[in-house]
Write an enzyme that holds these catalytic residues in place. Structure first.
Site, PDB file in Angstrom:
ATOM      1  N   ASP A   2      60.083  46.306  33.365  1.00 34.62           N
ATOM      2  CA  ASP A   2      60.778  44.808  33.489  1.00 34.62           C
ATOM      3  C   ASP A   2      61.657  44.523  32.328  1.00 34.62           C
ATOM      4  O   ASP A   2      61.257  45.000  31.287  1.00 34.62           O
ATOM      5  CB  ASP A   2      59.755  43.702  33.655  1.00 34.62           C
ATOM      6  CG  ASP A   2      58.837  43.467  32.537  1.00 34.62           C
ATOM      7  OD1 ASP A   2      58.745  44.392  31.577  1.00 34.62           O
ATOM      8  OD2 ASP A   2      57.957  42.661  32.650  1.00 34.62           O
ATOM      9  N   ASP A  27      62.520  41.642  29.462  1.00 41.11           N
ATOM     10  CA  ASP A  27      62.398  39.987  28.759  1.00 41.11           C
ATOM     11  C   ASP A  27      63.539  39.541  28.473  1.00 41.11           C
ATOM     12  O   ASP A  27      64.343  40.189  27.650  1.00 41.11           O
ATOM     13  CB  ASP A  27      61.240  40.268  27.746  1.00 41.11           C
ATOM     14  CG  ASP A  27      59.943  40.791  28.072  1.00 41.11           C
ATOM     15  OD1 ASP A  27      59.314  40.243  29.155  1.00 41.11           O
ATOM     16  OD2 ASP A  27      59.335  41.614  27.433  1.00 41.11           O
ATOM     17  N   ASP A  67      61.747  38.511  33.616  1.00 41.51           N
ATOM     18  CA  ASP A  67      60.923  37.440  33.024  1.00 41.51           C
ATOM     19  C   ASP A  67      61.883  36.516  32.243  1.00 41.51           C
ATOM     20  O   ASP A  67      62.275  37.162  31.300  1.00 41.51           O
ATOM     21  CB  ASP A  67      59.743  37.810  32.034  1.00 41.51           C
ATOM     22  CG  ASP A  67      58.806  38.544  32.870  1.00 41.51           C
ATOM     23  OD1 ASP A  67      58.906  38.526  34.261  1.00 41.51           O
ATOM     24  OD2 ASP A  67      57.491  38.809  32.373  1.00 41.51           O
ATOM     25  N   LYS A  93      53.452  54.283  21.936  1.00 41.32           N
ATOM     26  CA  LYS A  93      53.206  53.406  23.135  1.00 41.32           C
ATOM     27  C   LYS A  93      52.502  54.102  24.307  1.00 41.32           C
ATOM     28  O   LYS A  93      51.671  53.893  24.765  1.00 41.32           O
ATOM     29  CB  LYS A  93      54.406  52.678  23.688  1.00 41.32           C
ATOM     30  CG  LYS A  93      54.795  51.543  22.690  1.00 41.32           C
ATOM     31  CD  LYS A  93      56.067  50.824  23.361  1.00 41.32           C
ATOM     32  CE  LYS A  93      55.930  50.032  24.470  1.00 41.32           C
ATOM     33  NZ  LYS A  93      57.252  49.220  24.828  1.00 41.32           N
TER      34      LYS A  93
END
Length: 602
Positions: A112, A114, A166, A230
């Site tokens: 997604d 941000d 978002d 990550k």
């Protein structure tokens, strides 16, 4: 004077730029072999979808361009409705900024975005959650639209042409001419003056991301290293800020600090140095990318000298933008212990890789969580509809760390390890019309030296957690019929009732001698006899959890009912390291019958 000048200029060279709050550990430049290992690292992480193709990147850019135009159009409409002059409406502006993994340049396939909507002072937050929300609702390309206005950082979530976004909101009060220019830089602290706390929190994501990029010596080396770290954290089950591990921004700051300490190193070296630095880091000493500055805006900042609560943070990683905050306040004793062990394991593996003894793929092997512990708590959240279920599991997951904290405070529990991955409930255990999610918490009990039976009652710890969840749901008017939550204790041998076989299968064991197998059979027969003896007790007798030695055979106890106490027996040692329970006088004859027959044979 001449020797002094020579030292200052490092032998006639220009003074090097200083990164971070300390000097670098090493300024060594990469060797040819380091570039080869970096190329192998890139090849190793590529199959995991950490890189997006050119078409996908262009699609994201196109969607963000549409969203930016959409925001400007909405701001102009609201400005006109509030009777601004036509000249002001034409120049009112407005802009969408990105932050997080997309802004850092490390987002993965399907991730997604941000984003932050920055509006001029005359646009209210209520406008954002009313008229803008309605405008989004009418757009054909926007799906799964929902607003979370009462969140800590209020947000509108939606899919725009297949990409999840978002979107936060912030209005700026000190911009001239009531307009937002396209070249606006959000790093200046003066932008925060007179803003309400929700706008400051919304701006914080962009400001922190921009500061991180500004403070690293080489952005490309930083990005590749962060992608690898990550991926490693997700594969090892330690990527979740909500559950008390580290989130994306915290991992980014740890990698950025490593880059500051080794400014000329390439990614393969930086990954190894990352584990070297943080396997030896003396927590709770904080990780800082730059010296904190006071902008005299009287905003609360992380400072253990001033704030007593900050002194209890276990693993502080401090954001570089004012107001400085600890990004890891959710970390608990258990999650810090788990991450510290993973740092040490990562160092061991990367040592082997750089010595040519292993491949990079070894670093990304997942742990076998469901073989690691003898005892687990299964947390089950159910709802009657899919929409209710999505809301419900979001709330439950945000509170799981409360349960972990409750368990950690139990004097007989040394570790509570929550697996960040949730699993769908099996149809065997639930109705077909129920929507169910499960989380698993591995429990390590303290080893007891005495021979007394000790009952550990977890009912209060679990009940306190479920009460917290129900209370929160009721306060925000989320609680609906069919929403339930329960916690059940199971032993490792019972996990196959909840999970697919491939997740709980054991590693093949070396075959033992026939005599050892026969002894094991007798041991199992002995325990079976004890099971039948204990079955005489009333049905509400607490379920016993054995803390046994590695040689003892596991016997699956009956599944505890909700609200039942979960006692644990101390290590009262018997023959061959077996652990046994305590018996009432009425059971003594049966016990001695089996004991005198079986123990001599064993």
């Amino acid at each position: 004077l001449l020797p002094f000048i020579y030292l200052v200029t490092l032998g006639g060279q220009q003074p090097r730029k200083h990164y971070g709050i300390t000097s670098s550990i090493s300024l060594a430049f990469p060797r040819e072999i380091d570039h080869i290992y970096t190329q192998k690292l890139t090849e190793a992480i590529e199959p995991f979808g950490v890189f997006e193709g050119e078409d996908e990147l262009n699609h994201r850019l196109a969607v963000l361009g549409k969203l930016n135009s959409f925001v400007k159009e909405w701001i102009a409409e609201i400005s006109e409705s509030k009777n601004l002059p036509p000249s002001a409406v034409a120049n009112v502006g407005g802009k969408v900024f990105t932050f997080g993994s997309y802004r850092l340049g490390v987002h993965t396939k399907g991730a997604d975005i941000d984003a932050l909507c920055v509006a001029p002072r005359h646009i209210e937050r209520t406008d954002f959650f009313s008229s803008f929300f309605e405008k989004l609702k009418r757009h054909d390309e926007i799906k799964d639209l929902r607003a979370v206005e009462d969140a800590f950082v209020p947000v509108i979530k939606f899919k725009f042409d297949g990409i999840e976004i978002d979107l936060l909101f912030a209005r700026l009060l000190n911009i001239a001419l009531q307009s937002i220019p396209d070249n606006l830089d959000l790093r200046g602290d003066s932008l925060l003056r007179n803003l309400d706390i929700r706008c400051i929190r919304s701006l914080n994501g962009c400001r922190v991301t921009d500061e991180i990029l500004y403070l690293v010596p080489n952005k490309e080396n930083f990005r590749l290293t962060l992608r690898a770290i990550k991926l490693w954290a997700k594969r090892r089950g330690i990527y979740s800020n909500m559950l008390g591990f580290l989130g994306g921004v915290s991992w980014a700051m740890l990698v950025a600090r490593t880059c500051q300490l080794y400014p000329n190193a390439v990614a393969a070296t930086l990954v190894h140095k990352f584990f070297l630095v943080f396997s030896k880091w003396e927590w709770p000493n904080p990780v800082l990318l730059k010296q904190p500055e006071d902008s005299n805006l009287n905003l609360p900042v992380w400072d253990p000298r001033v704030n007593p609560s900050d002194r209890y943070h276990l693993m502080p990683i401090i954001t570089p933008a004012y107001p400085q905050q600890n990004s890891t306040y959710n970390v608990s004793t258990s999650t810090r212990t788990i991450m510290s062990e993973e740092f040490k394991n990562g160092l061991t593996v990367t040592d082997e890789i750089l010595q040519g003894k292993a491949d990079w793929s070894k670093l990304f092997e997942p742990p076998n969580f469901f073989q690691k512990y003898k005892h687990y708590i299964v947390l089950t959240a159910s709802a009657s509809t899919e929409e209710n279920h999505l809301e419900w599991i979001g709330l439950v997951e945000s509170k799981i760390r409360v349960l972990v904290g409750n368990l950690e405070r139990n004097e007989y529990i040394t570790l509570a390890h929550v697996n960040p991955q949730s699993f769908p409930g099996s149809k065997e255990n639930h109705n077909e019309n129920e929507f169910v999610s499960m989380w698993f918490i591995g429990i390590s009990f303290k080893k007891l030296d005495n021979s007394d039976c000790v009952n550990i009652d977890l009912t209060y710890d679990i009940q306190s957690f479920t009460d917290t969840v129900y209370r929160q749901a009721s306060n925000i008017n989320m609680l609906k019929d069919g929403m339930t939550i329960e916690a059940t204790h199971v032993k490792k041998k019972q996990l196959h009732h909840y999970l697919p076989p491939e997740l709980v299968q054991r590693k093949k064991k070396v075959k033992k001698k026939k005599k050892q197998c026969f002894n094991l059979f007798l041991c199992e027969l002995f325990f079976i006899s004890l099971f039948f003896v204990s079955s005489i007790t009333p049905p509400n007798h607490p379920v016993l959890v054995f803390i046994d030695s590695p040689t003892a055979s596991e016997v699956s106890p009956p599944k505890p009912e909700q609200g039942m106490s979960i006692p644990v027996i101390g290590s009262s040692k018997c023959y061959h390291g077996l652990t046994c329970s305590c018996f009432s006088i009425g059971e003594t004859h049966t016990f001695f019958f089996f004991a005198f027959i079986l123990i001599p044979l064993i």
